[in-house]
Write a protein that holds these residues in place. Structure first.
Motif, short mmCIF file in Angstrom:
data_model
loop_
_atom_site.label_atom_id
_atom_site.label_comp_id
_atom_site.label_asym_id
_atom_site.label_seq_id
_atom_site.Cartn_x
_atom_site.Cartn_y
_atom_site.Cartn_z
N GLU A 106 -16.60 -47.64 -6.01
CA GLU A 106 -16.18 -46.75 -6.93
C GLU A 106 -15.98 -47.01 -8.37
OE1 GLU A 106 -15.74 -43.32 -6.16
OE2 GLU A 106 -16.54 -43.66 -4.23
N LYS A 107 -16.32 -46.24 -9.24
CA LYS A 107 -16.29 -46.43 -10.62
C LYS A 107 -14.82 -46.47 -10.83
CE LYS A 107 -17.72 -43.74 -13.71
NZ LYS A 107 -18.93 -42.82 -14.67
N GLY A 108 -14.06 -47.70 -11.76
CA GLY A 108 -12.75 -47.43 -12.03
C GLY A 108 -12.23 -48.68 -12.85
N THR A 109 -11.08 -48.36 -13.51
CA THR A 109 -10.39 -49.50 -14.68
C THR A 109 -9.26 -49.78 -13.95
OG1 THR A 109 -9.65 -47.76 -15.83
CG2 THR A 109 -11.74 -48.37 -16.60
N THR A 110 -9.02 -51.01 -14.07
CA THR A 110 -7.67 -51.74 -13.94
C THR A 110 -7.19 -52.44 -14.95
OG1 THR A 110 -8.59 -53.35 -12.70
CG2 THR A 110 -7.73 -51.75 -11.42
N ARG A 111 -5.83 -52.56 -14.81
CA ARG A 111 -5.31 -53.35 -16.04
C ARG A 111 -4.43 -54.50 -15.40
NH1 ARG A 111 -6.03 -52.03 -20.99
NH2 ARG A 111 -7.25 -50.23 -20.08
N SER A 112 -4.55 -55.56 -15.94
CA SER A 112 -3.65 -56.48 -15.36
C SER A 112 -2.85 -57.46 -16.50
CB SER A 112 -4.77 -57.35 -14.51
OG SER A 112 -4.40 -58.59 -14.56
N THR A 113 -1.99 -58.30 -16.27
CA THR A 113 -1.25 -58.88 -17.21
C THR A 113 -1.24 -60.30 -16.69
OG1 THR A 113 0.22 -56.89 -17.55
CG2 THR A 113 1.09 -58.88 -18.40
N ILE A 114 -1.34 -61.05 -17.41
CA ILE A 114 -1.81 -62.52 -16.93
C ILE A 114 -1.21 -63.55 -18.00
CG2 ILE A 114 -3.76 -62.16 -15.54
CD1 ILE A 114 -5.40 -63.73 -17.82
N ARG A 115 -0.89 -64.60 -17.41
CA ARG A 115 0.07 -65.50 -18.31
C ARG A 115 -1.26 -66.72 -18.89
NH1 ARG A 115 4.83 -65.36 -19.83
NH2 ARG A 115 5.04 -67.30 -20.99
#
Ligand SMILES: Nc1ncnc2c1ncn2[C@@H]1O[C@H](COP(=O)(O)OP(=O)(O)OP(=O)(O)O)[C@@H](O)[C@H]1O
Ligand SMILES: [Mg+2]
Length: 458
Positions: A106-115
């Motif tokens: 499925e089409k989708g966007t996610t957001r991720s916080t990395i160091r």
């Protein structure tokens, strides 16, 4: 705490709360809108890329197709349904290594916080399925560091913090100006009141500007109160001066006769007798005068009336009998019907009627008529004499304290000039009126108008 400081602190605190709330709304709206825009742009880019991809290209050709779509700090991957990465291009290997590839149908966007390099970084990841013959054959994964957003967010936060600080400073300054504006007239009032308290002299507040606001109203009301106080003080002063002046004459007479007795002794019985008689008569006059002073003070003090229904006919009949036997004069009482009842303070009303009858007796030598009449909504007590009368020009003055038309004659009759002033006060206390009609040499008619009491027939 001073009221100015209070106003200042409260307004500043309130403005800070408002600014922080508004800034929070601005900040979160900005973040939401920007993030949505970035997500949409990435999805569009991914869709565009998928259209251009050719399944049968060699890996090198596919890589060449993907590479131009890279933005600074980003990666693009093609992932097979099993999770295997078939192609990957990146210009930030650390970033690509941190984000695990993930197949998505499925089409989708996610957001991720990395160091990364000891810094928190926001990464936007977009996954768009690749279709062939109606089946999902892979996923195009697009990841990019949200550097612009981070910068924008920091900038916005700095601007908002600066605006809040500026707002607080301006509000402090504005609050101080506002509280001074409000407090200046109040301080003037306080100073004037302190002056009055210290000096004991009534003083008005100086109204500098016609602001027509509550504070001006307060000052105007205060000034009106001071005016009344001044006028009362003036009246009191006048009364003391008039009263001392009135007392001076009998006291001088008493003193001169007492001196005479001291000088000549009581050897000359005739002189002594005359002197003692004069002293006695002047002392009686002083006594009568002081009684009148007390009556006047009593009717001016604003004491409450002790009102009750009074049989006016019986009261007047009573007074008539008393005066008739005391002065041996003919007094006739006229009224219609059985009796007339009024609501009044009996003692005071009696005093007022006696004052009128006493005048009629003093300033006439014939009979006196007293009429009791109903002139709705008033009950009228009319005292009529056929005596010396009052010159027209003097009628307006006879209610003034100590005023006597013919001073010599009044002195003879023992008048103090306070009777009518007292009667007027009494009738005023009863919310009534007093009227005089007189013709010099013909006679005088004085009327007391007693109004009906509210809510009664009397
Ligand atoms: N019926 C009247 N006929 C003529 N003059 C009157 C009559 N009533 C009042 N006056 C005049 O009005 C003046 C004021 O009357 P008022 O009753 O106040 O004082 P008074 O009679 O002189 O003294 P007091 O009543 O205090 O003993 C009198 O001095 C008198 O000159
Ligand atoms: Mg009188």
């Amino acid at each position: 705490m001073k009221i100015t400081t209070k106003i200042n602190l409260i307004t500043t605190a309130w403005i800070l709360v408002v600014l922080i709330a508004v800034n929070a709304v601005v900040f979160f709206s900005f973040m939401k809108i920007t993030v949505n825009m970035e997500d949409n742009a990435l999805i569009q880019k991914a869709g565009q890329l998928i259209k251009e991809l050719n399944q049968h290209d060699t890996p090198a050709a596919t890589k060449a197709q993907l590479t131009p779509y890279l933005t600074p700090h980003s990666f693009i991957r093609i992932i097979q349904p099993g999770g295997k990465v078939t192609h990957q291009v990146t210009n930030d290997t650390h970033l690509a290594a941190k984000i695990k590839p993930q197949f998505a149908s499925e089409k989708g966007t996610t957001r991720s916080t990395i160091r990364l390099n000891n810094q928190e970084e926001q990464i936007a990841i977009v996954r768009v399925p690749i279709h062939a013959d109606g089946q999902v054959i892979g996923t195009l994964e697009f990841g990019e560091k949200l550097k612009g957003l981070e910068l924008g967010k920091d900038l916005l936060l700095s601007i908002l913090a600066f605006c809040t600080f500026l707002g607080a400073v301006l509000s402090l300054l504005g609050g101080r100006w506002l509280s001074n504006l409000i407090m200046r007239p109040i301080s003037t009032m306080i100073n004037t009141m302190e002056d009055i308290e210290q000096s004991g002299i009534p003083k008005k507040i100086v109204i500098q500007h016609e602001t027509k606001d509550e504070l001006q109203k307060l000052a105007v009301t205060f000034n009106r109160m001071i005016e009344r106080l001044e006028s009362n003080l003036e009246k009191q002063k006048q009364f003391i001066s008039d009263a001392s002046h009135e007392l001076k004459t009998p006291l001088t007479v008493i003193k001169s006769y007492a001196d005479l007795l001291l000088r000549r002794g009581i050897q000359n019985k005739e002189v002594a007798h005359d002197a003692i008689e004069s002293i006695h008569s002047e002392a009686t006059r002083i006594q009568r005068m002081t009684e009148r002073f007390l009556d006047l003070a009593d009717t001016e003090s604003g004491n409450l009336l002790e009102t009750k229904p009074i049989n006016l006919t019986a009261l007047c009949e009573n007074i008539r009998k008393q005066l008739k036997s005391a002065y041996k004069r003919e007094i006739d009482l006229h009224y219609q019907g059985d009796s007339i009842t009024v609501i009044a303070d009996e003692l005071k009303l009696k005093q007022a009627i006696i004052i009128l009858m006493d005048n009629a007796i003093k300033y006439s030598s014939e009979k006196i008529d007293v009429y009791l009449e109903k002139k709705e909504p008033f009950t009228v007590i009319r005292v009529k004499d056929y005596g010396i009368g009052i010159p027209e020009s003097e009628i307006g003055n006879i209610f003034e304290r100590f005023y006597r038309v013919d001073k010599a004659r009044s002195r003879e009759t023992g008048g103090t000039g306070l009777g009518l002033a007292i009667a007027k006060n009494i009738i005023k206390q009863h919310h009534g009126e007093i009227k005089v009609r007189s013709t010099e040499g013909v006679g005088t008619e004085v009327e007391l108008y007693l109004p009906k009491r509210k809510g009664t027939d009397l």
